[in-house]
Enzyme design. Structure first.
Site, PDB file in Angstrom:
ATOM      1  N   HIS A 239      76.105 -13.432  16.035  1.00 56.64           N
ATOM      2  CA  HIS A 239      76.425 -11.996  16.079  1.00 56.64           C
ATOM      3  C   HIS A 239      77.434 -11.619  17.150  1.00 56.64           C
ATOM      4  O   HIS A 239      77.878 -10.475  17.203  1.00 56.64           O
ATOM      5  CB  HIS A 239      75.154 -11.183  16.322  1.00 56.64           C
ATOM      6  CG  HIS A 239      74.654 -11.282  17.731  1.00 56.64           C
ATOM      7  ND1 HIS A 239      73.895 -12.338  18.161  1.00 56.64           N
ATOM      8  CD2 HIS A 239      74.847 -10.487  18.820  1.00 56.64           C
ATOM      9  CE1 HIS A 239      73.626 -12.179  19.449  1.00 56.64           C
ATOM     10  NE2 HIS A 239      74.186 -11.062  19.872  1.00 56.64           N
TER      11      HIS A 239
HETATM   12  C1  UD1 Z   1      74.515  -6.079  21.481  1.00 53.07           C
HETATM   13  C2  UD1 Z   1      75.011  -6.633  22.832  1.00 53.07           C
HETATM   14  C3  UD1 Z   1      74.870  -8.145  22.842  1.00 53.07           C
HETATM   15  C4  UD1 Z   1      73.439  -8.553  22.506  1.00 53.07           C
HETATM   16  C5  UD1 Z   1      73.051  -7.927  21.163  1.00 53.07           C
HETATM   17  C6  UD1 Z   1      71.629  -8.271  20.785  1.00 53.07           C
HETATM   18  C7  UD1 Z   1      76.824  -5.282  23.775  1.00 53.07           C
HETATM   19  C8  UD1 Z   1      78.251  -5.270  24.138  1.00 53.07           C
HETATM   20  N1  UD1 Z   1      76.422  -6.312  23.049  1.00 53.07           N
HETATM   21  O1  UD1 Z   1      75.399  -6.572  20.480  1.00 53.07           O
HETATM   22  O2  UD1 Z   1      75.167  -8.623  24.144  1.00 53.07           O
HETATM   23  O3  UD1 Z   1      73.379  -9.961  22.409  1.00 53.07           O
HETATM   24  O4  UD1 Z   1      73.183  -6.497  21.269  1.00 53.07           O
HETATM   25  O5  UD1 Z   1      71.431  -8.045  19.416  1.00 53.07           O
HETATM   26  O6  UD1 Z   1      76.076  -4.402  24.159  1.00 53.07           O
HETATM   27  N2  UD1 Z   1      74.092  -2.248  13.946  1.00 53.07           N
HETATM   28  C9  UD1 Z   1      73.286  -1.802  12.936  1.00 53.07           C
HETATM   29  N3  UD1 Z   1      72.007  -1.451  13.257  1.00 53.07           N
HETATM   30  C10 UD1 Z   1      71.517  -1.531  14.539  1.00 53.07           C
HETATM   31  C11 UD1 Z   1      72.363  -1.976  15.558  1.00 53.07           C
HETATM   32  C12 UD1 Z   1      73.643  -2.339  15.257  1.00 53.07           C
HETATM   33  O7  UD1 Z   1      73.682  -1.719  11.780  1.00 53.07           O
HETATM   34  O8  UD1 Z   1      70.336  -1.207  14.742  1.00 53.07           O
HETATM   35  C13 UD1 Z   1      75.468  -2.680  13.606  1.00 53.07           C
HETATM   36  C14 UD1 Z   1      76.475  -1.581  13.710  1.00 53.07           C
HETATM   37  O9  UD1 Z   1      77.433  -1.784  12.754  1.00 53.07           O
HETATM   38  C15 UD1 Z   1      77.106  -1.815  15.051  1.00 53.07           C
HETATM   39  C16 UD1 Z   1      77.071  -3.326  15.164  1.00 53.07           C
HETATM   40  O10 UD1 Z   1      75.858  -3.699  14.514  1.00 53.07           O
HETATM   41  O11 UD1 Z   1      78.381  -1.285  15.140  1.00 53.07           O
HETATM   42  C17 UD1 Z   1      77.078  -3.850  16.541  1.00 53.07           C
HETATM   43  O12 UD1 Z   1      76.005  -3.285  17.292  1.00 53.07           O
HETATM   44  P1  UD1 Z   1      76.157  -3.050  18.881  1.00 53.07           P
HETATM   45  O13 UD1 Z   1      74.979  -2.352  19.404  1.00 53.07           O
HETATM   46  O14 UD1 Z   1      77.460  -2.440  19.166  1.00 53.07           O
HETATM   47  O15 UD1 Z   1      76.224  -4.513  19.480  1.00 53.07           O
HETATM   48  P2  UD1 Z   1      75.517  -5.870  19.063  1.00 53.07           P
HETATM   49  O16 UD1 Z   1      76.496  -6.643  18.270  1.00 53.07           O
HETATM   50  O17 UD1 Z   1      74.156  -5.681  18.491  1.00 53.07           O
END
Ligand code: UD1
Length: 383
Positions: A239
């Site tokens: 991820h």
């Molecule tokens: C974040 C952390 C990463 C950690 C990970 C654990 C940062 C920069 N990164 O990454 O260090 O390892 O969490 O999982 O903070 N999304 C959903 N549903 C959710 C959450 C996210 O659909 O409940 C999708 C969205 O499209 C979002 C993307 O995932 O834009 C990325 O989510 P985000 O919270 O920005 O970062 P992670 O990739 O989860």
């Protein structure tokens, strides 16, 4: 203890880390007939059931007192929303200190809000470095550490990194502390943002793992549900932005996974970020790769413990594999968890040639499973 401890969580691994500390706070309060006021703030960075609520349900974590509903967004936007909404919360609660966990945008936004209000920040999982500033997590780690008054390190190497960056007030020479070290060496009046304290307490995720593996064995039926035979499948998680957001890198990893797995089934609980991007890449995983929904904590531990090999770009899972003695290939060019590389338990995929058995294990790195207790002992001295 007097004064309120305010915890900031928002992303999946932080719920697990918070669980360890909150359990230790409760145990401390019972043992000392003390009441500790403990406020939980969920930024809302993760919001899907399978990314957030399932962890609260499985680990019986209390409902957060504040839910900031920040949601997804560009890094600046997400961090700024956390900063602004945490600041409003801190002005209401007026805590004695703020605990932030790990290296996410919620960690950094929370730390910045607190330090600017002169509220001491205590960083759980301090000192980790990949020395790759193109990772958003690396920026978050550095800035959070340098905004912190107390830095709780999980390992000797994380203390060494902080030492190189100029931190000098280091308890027990940087080695794993005991409660006696805490009692003897910490003088609360001399700890300020200008003289921050570095303490090697070990890793709170190890505390949780020791508690959770027995529970997972009883509660998880994932092997039966997926009809898996122990040690006859691989587990894959992917991820990280530097992998998923770069199509060339994503395809390089897909090729690697397809080659290494051959006929072996690969179970892939796919993160929502990866799912969205995978729909757009041309190269696809082979049919041996079974994509499933993101799994809860107990199912992931069960899958990990019984897999023949873990392929991952997660930081937490590299360590969980190491503790459970499952070999790991890290789908990155570097790792902050350098101790896991010793003895062949973990290999960077860029260095991978072929799978050789890992050597037998010396005493495991990252503490003795009592990191959270030591964190609470330090907080007790400070509050
Ligand atoms: C974040 C952390 C990463 C950690 C990970 C654990 C940062 C920069 N990164 O990454 O260090 O390892 O969490 O999982 O903070 N999304 C959903 N549903 C959710 C959450 C996210 O659909 O409940 C999708 C969205 O499209 C979002 C993307 O995932 O834009 C990325 O989510 P985000 O919270 O920005 O970062 P992670 O990739 O989860």
């Amino acid at each position: 203890m007097s004064g309120t401890i305010l915890h900031i969580v928002g992303a999946r691994p932080q719920f697990v880390k918070y669980f360890a500390v909150s359990k230790a706070i409760r145990a401390f309060a019972e043992a000392h007939a003390d009441s500790i006021s403990d406020v939980l703030v969920h930024t809302g960075q993760h919001y899907d059931y399978s990314m957030s609520k399932i962890f609260f349900d499985e680990l019986s974590i209390k409902e957060p007192e504040f839910h900031l509903e920040v949601g997804s967004g560009a890094h600046g936007e997400q961090t700024a929303k956390v900063l602004q909404r945490v600041e409003e919360t801190l002005l209401k609660v007026k805590p004695a200190c703020v605990l932030v966990y790990g290296d996410t945008n919620s960690t950094l936004g929370g730390a910045l809000a607190a330090v600017k209000l002169h509220i001491p920040v205590c960083h759980v999982e301090a000192g980790l470095r990949s020395y790759n500033k193109s990772m958003p997590e690396e920026i978050n780690r550095i800035l959070t550490d340098h905004s912190s008054t107390v830095l709780f390190c999980p390992s000797n190497s994380s203390v060494d990194s902080l030492r190189k960056e100029g931190f000098t007030k280091i308890i027990n020479g940087g080695k794993l502390v005991s409660e006696q070290n805490v009692d003897r060496e910490i003088v609360s009046s001399s700890i300020t943002i200008d003289t921050p304290l570095v303490v090697n307490v070990g890793d709170v995720m190890y505390d949780v793992l020791l508690h959770a593996t027995a529970v997972a064995e009883k509660r998880s039926a994932i092997l039966q549900q997926l009809q898996l035979t122990p040690k006859k499948y691989f587990l894959l998680t992917l991820h990280r932005a530097e992998n998923t957001d770069n199509p060339q890198q994503f395809e390089e990893i897909i090729n690697f996974v397809n080659t290494i797995s051959g006929e072996t089934p690969v179970i892939f609980p796919m993160h929502p970020r990866t799912k969205k991007i995978y729909e757009r890449v041309i190269r696809k995983f082979d049919r041996s790769v079974r994509i499933i929904e993101p799994a809860g904590y107990f199912d992931v531990l069960t899958l990990l413990k019984n897999s023949a090999l873990l392929l991952t770009d997660s930081g937490g899972m590299q360590k969980e594999a190491y503790w459970l003695q499952t070999q790991c290939v890290t789908l990155r060019k570097e790792t902050e968890w350098v101790e896991t590389l010793e003895g062949g338990w973990n290999t960077l995929f860029t260095n991978f040639t072929h799978r050789t058995p890992a050597s037998s294990r010396q005493s495991p790195a990252y503490g003795d499973g009592k990191a959270a207790e030591k964190i609470v002992a330090v907080l007790h001295k400070l509050l």
